[in-house]
Design an enzyme around this catalytic site. Structure first.
Site, PDB file in Angstrom:
ATOM      1  N   GLU A  82      13.326   2.334  -7.117  1.00 45.81           N
ATOM      2  CA  GLU A  82      14.077   3.390  -6.416  1.00 45.81           C
ATOM      3  C   GLU A  82      13.649   4.801  -6.826  1.00 45.81           C
ATOM      4  O   GLU A  82      14.486   5.648  -7.127  1.00 45.81           O
ATOM      5  CB  GLU A  82      15.579   3.186  -6.609  1.00 45.81           C
ATOM      6  CG  GLU A  82      16.054   1.906  -5.938  1.00 45.81           C
ATOM      7  CD  GLU A  82      17.545   1.721  -6.003  1.00 45.81           C
ATOM      8  OE1 GLU A  82      18.266   2.696  -5.789  1.00 45.81           O
ATOM      9  OE2 GLU A  82      17.968   0.598  -6.290  1.00 45.81           O
ATOM     10  N   GLY A  83      12.351   4.991  -6.841  1.00 43.48           N
ATOM     11  CA  GLY A  83      11.801   6.281  -7.260  1.00 43.48           C
ATOM     12  C   GLY A  83      11.469   6.234  -8.732  1.00 43.48           C
ATOM     13  O   GLY A  83      12.359   6.213  -9.578  1.00 43.48           O
TER      14      GLY A  83
ATOM     15  N   GLN B 113      19.400   6.318 -44.398  1.00 43.15           N
ATOM     16  CA  GLN B 113      19.705   7.466 -43.547  1.00 43.15           C
ATOM     17  C   GLN B 113      18.753   7.560 -42.346  1.00 43.15           C
ATOM     18  O   GLN B 113      19.155   7.958 -41.252  1.00 43.15           O
ATOM     19  CB  GLN B 113      19.626   8.757 -44.371  1.00 43.15           C
ATOM     20  CG  GLN B 113      20.248   9.937 -43.653  1.00 43.15           C
ATOM     21  CD  GLN B 113      20.215  11.190 -44.510  1.00 43.15           C
ATOM     22  OE1 GLN B 113      19.186  11.513 -45.119  1.00 43.15           O
ATOM     23  NE2 GLN B 113      21.319  11.890 -44.558  1.00 43.15           N
TER      24      GLN B 113
ATOM     25  N   VAL C 183       0.816  -1.216   0.000  1.00 43.90           N
ATOM     26  CA  VAL C 183       0.000   0.000   0.000  1.00 43.90           C
ATOM     27  C   VAL C 183       0.854   1.273   0.000  1.00 43.90           C
ATOM     28  O   VAL C 183       0.329   2.379   0.055  1.00 43.90           O
ATOM     29  CB  VAL C 183      -0.933   0.051   1.237  1.00 43.90           C
ATOM     30  CG1 VAL C 183      -1.975  -1.037   1.159  1.00 43.90           C
ATOM     31  CG2 VAL C 183      -0.127  -0.053   2.532  1.00 43.90           C
ATOM     32  N   ALA C 184       2.167   1.109  -0.024  1.00 47.07           N
ATOM     33  CA  ALA C 184       3.041   2.278   0.098  1.00 47.07           C
ATOM     34  C   ALA C 184       4.328   2.080  -0.690  1.00 47.07           C
ATOM     35  O   ALA C 184       5.282   1.478  -0.193  1.00 47.07           O
ATOM     36  CB  ALA C 184       3.367   2.541   1.579  1.00 47.07           C
ATOM     37  N   GLY C 185       4.325   2.556  -1.953  1.00 55.56           N
ATOM     38  CA  GLY C 185       5.528   2.488  -2.780  1.00 55.56           C
ATOM     39  C   GLY C 185       6.162   3.864  -2.849  1.00 55.56           C
ATOM     40  O   GLY C 185       7.016   4.222  -2.034  1.00 55.56           O
TER      41      GLY C 185
ATOM     42  N   ARG D  24      21.191   7.000  -6.821  1.00 55.83           N
ATOM     43  CA  ARG D  24      20.686   7.353  -8.164  1.00 55.83           C
ATOM     44  C   ARG D  24      21.671   7.029  -9.292  1.00 55.83           C
ATOM     45  O   ARG D  24      21.273   6.461 -10.303  1.00 55.83           O
ATOM     46  CB  ARG D  24      20.299   8.828  -8.236  1.00 55.83           C
ATOM     47  CG  ARG D  24      19.341   9.325  -7.165  1.00 55.83           C
ATOM     48  CD  ARG D  24      17.950   8.767  -7.277  1.00 55.83           C
ATOM     49  NE  ARG D  24      17.055   9.473  -6.368  1.00 55.83           N
ATOM     50  CZ  ARG D  24      16.138   8.894  -5.602  1.00 55.83           C
ATOM     51  NH1 ARG D  24      15.953   7.593  -5.658  1.00 55.83           N
ATOM     52  NH2 ARG D  24      15.375   9.615  -4.814  1.00 55.83           N
TER      53      ARG D  24
ATOM     54  N   ARG E  91      22.301  -6.991 -42.210  1.00 58.89           N
ATOM     55  CA  ARG E  91      20.978  -7.335 -42.763  1.00 58.89           C
ATOM     56  C   ARG E  91      20.719  -6.595 -44.082  1.00 58.89           C
ATOM     57  O   ARG E  91      20.798  -5.357 -44.140  1.00 58.89           O
ATOM     58  CB  ARG E  91      19.909  -6.962 -41.726  1.00 58.89           C
ATOM     59  CG  ARG E  91      18.495  -7.130 -42.166  1.00 58.89           C
ATOM     60  CD  ARG E  91      18.035  -8.546 -42.022  1.00 58.89           C
ATOM     61  NE  ARG E  91      16.612  -8.657 -42.305  1.00 58.89           N
ATOM     62  CZ  ARG E  91      16.000  -9.813 -42.459  1.00 58.89           C
ATOM     63  NH1 ARG E  91      16.682 -10.956 -42.347  1.00 58.89           N
ATOM     64  NH2 ARG E  91      14.710  -9.862 -42.714  1.00 58.89           N
TER      65      ARG E  91
HETATM   66  C1  LIG Z   1      11.699  -5.398  -9.973  1.00 57.52           C
HETATM   67  C2  LIG Z   1      11.459  -4.540  -8.789  1.00 57.52           C
HETATM   68  C3  LIG Z   1      12.348  -4.578  -7.721  1.00 57.52           C
HETATM   69  C4  LIG Z   1      12.106  -3.797  -6.581  1.00 57.52           C
HETATM   70  N1  LIG Z   1      12.984  -3.881  -5.518  1.00 57.52           N
HETATM   71  C5  LIG Z   1      12.689  -3.194  -4.366  1.00 57.52           C
HETATM   72  C6  LIG Z   1      13.528  -3.347  -3.204  1.00 57.52           C
HETATM   73  O1  LIG Z   1      14.546  -4.030  -3.228  1.00 57.52           O
HETATM   74  N2  LIG Z   1      13.159  -2.706  -2.078  1.00 57.52           N
HETATM   75  C7  LIG Z   1      12.039  -1.917  -2.007  1.00 57.52           C
HETATM   76  O2  LIG Z   1      11.777  -1.349  -0.942  1.00 57.52           O
HETATM   77  N3  LIG Z   1      11.239  -1.754  -3.095  1.00 57.52           N
HETATM   78  C8  LIG Z   1      11.536  -2.373  -4.272  1.00 57.52           C
HETATM   79  N4  LIG Z   1      10.722  -2.223  -5.373  1.00 57.52           N
HETATM   80  C9  LIG Z   1       9.538  -1.398  -5.269  1.00 57.52           C
HETATM   81  C10 LIG Z   1       9.700  -0.043  -5.937  1.00 57.52           C
HETATM   82  O3  LIG Z   1      10.582   0.771  -5.208  1.00 57.52           O
HETATM   83  C11 LIG Z   1       8.306   0.578  -6.050  1.00 57.52           C
HETATM   84  O4  LIG Z   1       7.621  -0.185  -7.001  1.00 57.52           O
HETATM   85  C12 LIG Z   1       8.335   2.029  -6.461  1.00 57.52           C
HETATM   86  O5  LIG Z   1       8.797   2.823  -5.408  1.00 57.52           O
HETATM   87  C13 LIG Z   1       6.958   2.538  -6.893  1.00 57.52           C
HETATM   88  O6  LIG Z   1       5.996   2.225  -5.946  1.00 57.52           O
HETATM   89  P1  LIG Z   1       4.630   1.497  -6.407  1.00 57.52           P
HETATM   90  O7  LIG Z   1       4.997   0.320  -7.220  1.00 57.52           O
HETATM   91  O8  LIG Z   1       3.821   1.274  -5.190  1.00 57.52           O
HETATM   92  O9  LIG Z   1       3.929   2.501  -7.367  1.00 57.52           O
HETATM   93  P2  LIG Z   1       2.938   3.690  -6.929  1.00 57.52           P
HETATM   94  O10 LIG Z   1       3.635   4.526  -5.907  1.00 57.52           O
HETATM   95  O11 LIG Z   1       1.621   3.140  -6.602  1.00 57.52           O
HETATM   96  O12 LIG Z   1       2.871   4.507  -8.285  1.00 57.52           O
HETATM   97  C14 LIG Z   1       2.048   4.082  -9.369  1.00 57.52           C
HETATM   98  C15 LIG Z   1       2.213   5.113 -10.500  1.00 57.52           C
HETATM   99  O13 LIG Z   1       1.815   6.407 -10.016  1.00 57.52           O
HETATM  100  C16 LIG Z   1       2.883   7.316 -10.191  1.00 57.52           C
HETATM  101  N5  LIG Z   1       2.919   8.256  -9.070  1.00 57.52           N
HETATM  102  C17 LIG Z   1       2.972   7.983  -7.749  1.00 57.52           C
HETATM  103  N6  LIG Z   1       3.074   9.096  -7.037  1.00 57.52           N
HETATM  104  C18 LIG Z   1       3.079  10.121  -7.915  1.00 57.52           C
HETATM  105  C19 LIG Z   1       3.165  11.532  -7.803  1.00 57.52           C
HETATM  106  N7  LIG Z   1       3.306  12.122  -6.620  1.00 57.52           N
HETATM  107  N8  LIG Z   1       3.133  12.279  -8.945  1.00 57.52           N
HETATM  108  C20 LIG Z   1       3.022  11.690 -10.155  1.00 57.52           C
HETATM  109  N9  LIG Z   1       2.950  10.352 -10.332  1.00 57.52           N
HETATM  110  C21 LIG Z   1       2.977   9.591  -9.221  1.00 57.52           C
HETATM  111  C22 LIG Z   1       4.146   6.474 -10.204  1.00 57.52           C
HETATM  112  O14 LIG Z   1       5.214   7.143 -10.867  1.00 57.52           O
HETATM  113  C23 LIG Z   1       3.677   5.255 -10.962  1.00 57.52           C
HETATM  114  O15 LIG Z   1       3.713   5.492 -12.320  1.00 57.52           O
HETATM  115  C24 LIG Z   1      10.961  -2.967  -6.531  1.00 57.52           C
HETATM  116  C25 LIG Z   1      10.092  -2.903  -7.633  1.00 57.52           C
HETATM  117  C26 LIG Z   1      10.341  -3.680  -8.744  1.00 57.52           C
HETATM  118  C27 LIG Z   1       9.398  -3.594  -9.911  1.00 57.52           C
END
Ligand SMILES: Cc1cc2nc3c(=O)[nH]c(=O)nc-3n(C[C@H](O)[C@H](O)[C@H](O)COP(=O)(O)OP(=O)(O)OC[C@H]3O[C@@H](n4cnc5c(N)ncnc54)[C@H](O)[C@@H]3O)c2cc1C
Length: 403
Positions: free
Chosen positions: A381-382, A294, A140-142, A258, A283
């Site tokens: 990572e963001g 070009q 619920v918190a990415g 980053r 090819r």
């Molecule tokens: C292969 C893989 C490996 C990973 N490994 C790790 C790990 O080792 N450790 C860990 O902690 N996490 C890990 N993650 C998780 C990753 O960091 C998160 O997926 C990421 O931070 C995004 O969170 P979310 O998936 O919940 O997307 P959400 O936060 O739900 O975002 C969904 C969409 O909304 C957009 N969005 C969200 N907020 C905003 C905003 N304020 N303004 C505009 N757009 C927005 C996002 O850009 C995205 O397009 C991994 C993910 C993947 C796919």
């Protein structure tokens, strides 16, 4: 009379790699060609953790690039790791991720941890005896880390310390890790303040720690991604990283990451463009090679420009991070590298698929694999949107200004 320009006695800008970094680049280039390239497709197909690649990195002393020599590392810094990852990512982003994981969970300990934590948990990373994972995201918190639900409450027993409960998800390397950097709410669970969050070192062997489901991924297979489940896990007080509520300091570790993530994008883009270029030069179509058109040459040129632009952004941001310049005023520069290089990886691998036509879509060539792998880079990572937000905040707040 015009204004007389000031005399410039010497230039402090140097675009050459140091001899040590140039040697590192050559060493990793050879290792990537010999050991990683032949295994890339198999790692993707089987999805099995490539122990042989980990051992090759260990034998070449690449697991401690980012650690200082007093902790058993080689002191090559973020720039050293960036250069190494760029080489490996030309062939396999799963292998590149293995190198990245020598820094991601380690960063908060390096930046905010105490000497005891550094001595206990970091030298083993350099020798390959220990592996670690980074637990920030939850279902619920990415992007919105303040919404995390994992809680740490003081342990009322005689030992003191903390009790952690919650589930972290999508964690890279979760299966193989021996310890984890885990973020949990120590303050009011409903608070969105950053000082309500604390970072902990959690050992895999602590009672109540388990790996939940592992994910079926679109790419970067081989390094498992999945859940870390914490069920009433007792964590000693000495495993708090920095201080209680010290989320902000620990998060600086992510800023410094980053350029390392960017390197995965640059290497992938370079590998894809080189591969596709060689293909179109062979090819034949319409009585000439595809490379003679070009329109095709311009597409190749545009990606080549972007690769060099991404390298400049990334090397500079790695250099900044190595000087400890990863605080608020440097965030836009670090984010630019990550944003530009990872979006480039998607673009470059997409072009590579296109330039190979049907062949590029099939598993006979690595292009479709690179395309799948590239997409995760704009999420981890963001996300790209999060990076754009940080860059915009820099401009609006005048940290990024040209006056
Ligand atoms: C292969 C893989 C490996 C990973 N490994 C790790 C790990 O080792 N450790 C860990 O902690 N996490 C890990 N993650 C998780 C990753 O960091 C998160 O997926 C990421 O931070 C995004 O969170 P979310 O998936 O919940 O997307 P959400 O936060 O739900 O975002 C969904 C969409 O909304 C957009 N969005 C969200 N907020 C905003 C905003 N304020 N303004 C505009 N757009 C927005 C996002 O850009 C995205 O397009 C991994 C993910 C993947 C796919």
């Amino acid at each position: 009379m015009g204004v007389v320009p000031p005399r410039v006695a010497s230039s402090s800008v140097d675009f050459d790699l140091s001899p040590e970094l140039a040697e590192l680049q050559q060493t990793v280039r050879r290792l990537a060609q010999d050991k990683v390239k032949p295994r890339a497709r198999e790692i993707d197909t089987t999805g099995e953790y490539p122990v042989d690649i980990f051992e090759a990195f260990r034998a070449a002393d690449l697991l401690g690039l980012c650690l200082p020599t007093e902790l058993g590392g080689s002191g090559a810094g973020i720039l050293g790791l960036t250069i190494a990852i760029e080489e490996v990512a030309k062939y396999s982003n799963a292998a590149a991720l293995m190198l990245l994981l020598t820094r991601l969970p380690v960063g908060p300990v390096l930046i905010a941890g105490n000497d005891d934590q550094k001595q206990r948990y970091l030298p083993g990373i350099a020798t390959g005896e220990l592996r670690a994972g980074f637990g920030l995201s939850e279902a619920v918190a990415g992007s919105d880390v303040a919404g995390m639900r994992t809680r740490a409450v003081p342990d009322g027993g005689s030992e003191g310390g903390w009790v952690l409960t919650g589930t972290k998800c999508w964690m890279s390397g979760v299966v193989e890790a021996d310890w984890y950097t885990v973020f949990a709410k120590t303050g009011d669970p409903s608070s969105r303040a950053h000082d309500s969050i604390t970072a902990f070192i959690v050992e895999r062997s602590y009672p109540g720690v388990s790996v939940g489901r592992t994910d079926k991924k679109m790419g970067v297979r081989g390094v498992h991604t999945g859940e870390l489940v914490l069920e009433g896990v007792h964590v000693p007080a000495e495993n708090v990283i920095g201080e209680v509520g010290g989320f902000r300091l620990a998060m600086l570790g992510l800023n410094a990451m980053r350029p390392i993530v960017a390197a995965r994008g640059i290497g992938l883009a370079e590998g894809a463009l080189m591969y596709a270029t060689e293909y179109v030069q062979e090819r034949q179509a319409f009585g000439q090679t595809i490379a003679d058109f070009q329109g095709i040459q311009w597409e190749i040129a545009k990606v080549a420009v972007d690769i060099e632009a991404a390298r400049l952004l990334t090397y500079r941001s790695a250099w900044l991070a190595d000087q400890g310049k990863f605080g608020k005023e440097y965030v836009p520069f670090l984010s630019m590298a990550k944003y530009f290089a990872t979006e480039l990886a998607v673009r470059a691998s997409g072009l590579a698929v296109q330039l190979l036509g049907a062949a590029g879509y099939m598993e006979d060539h690595p292009t479709e694999l690179w395309y799948r792998d590239a997409k995760q880079l704009t999420i981890v990572e963001g996300t790209s949107q999060v990076q754009l937000g940080l860059i915009a905040r820099g401009v609006l707040g005048r940290d990024l200004w040209w006056d």
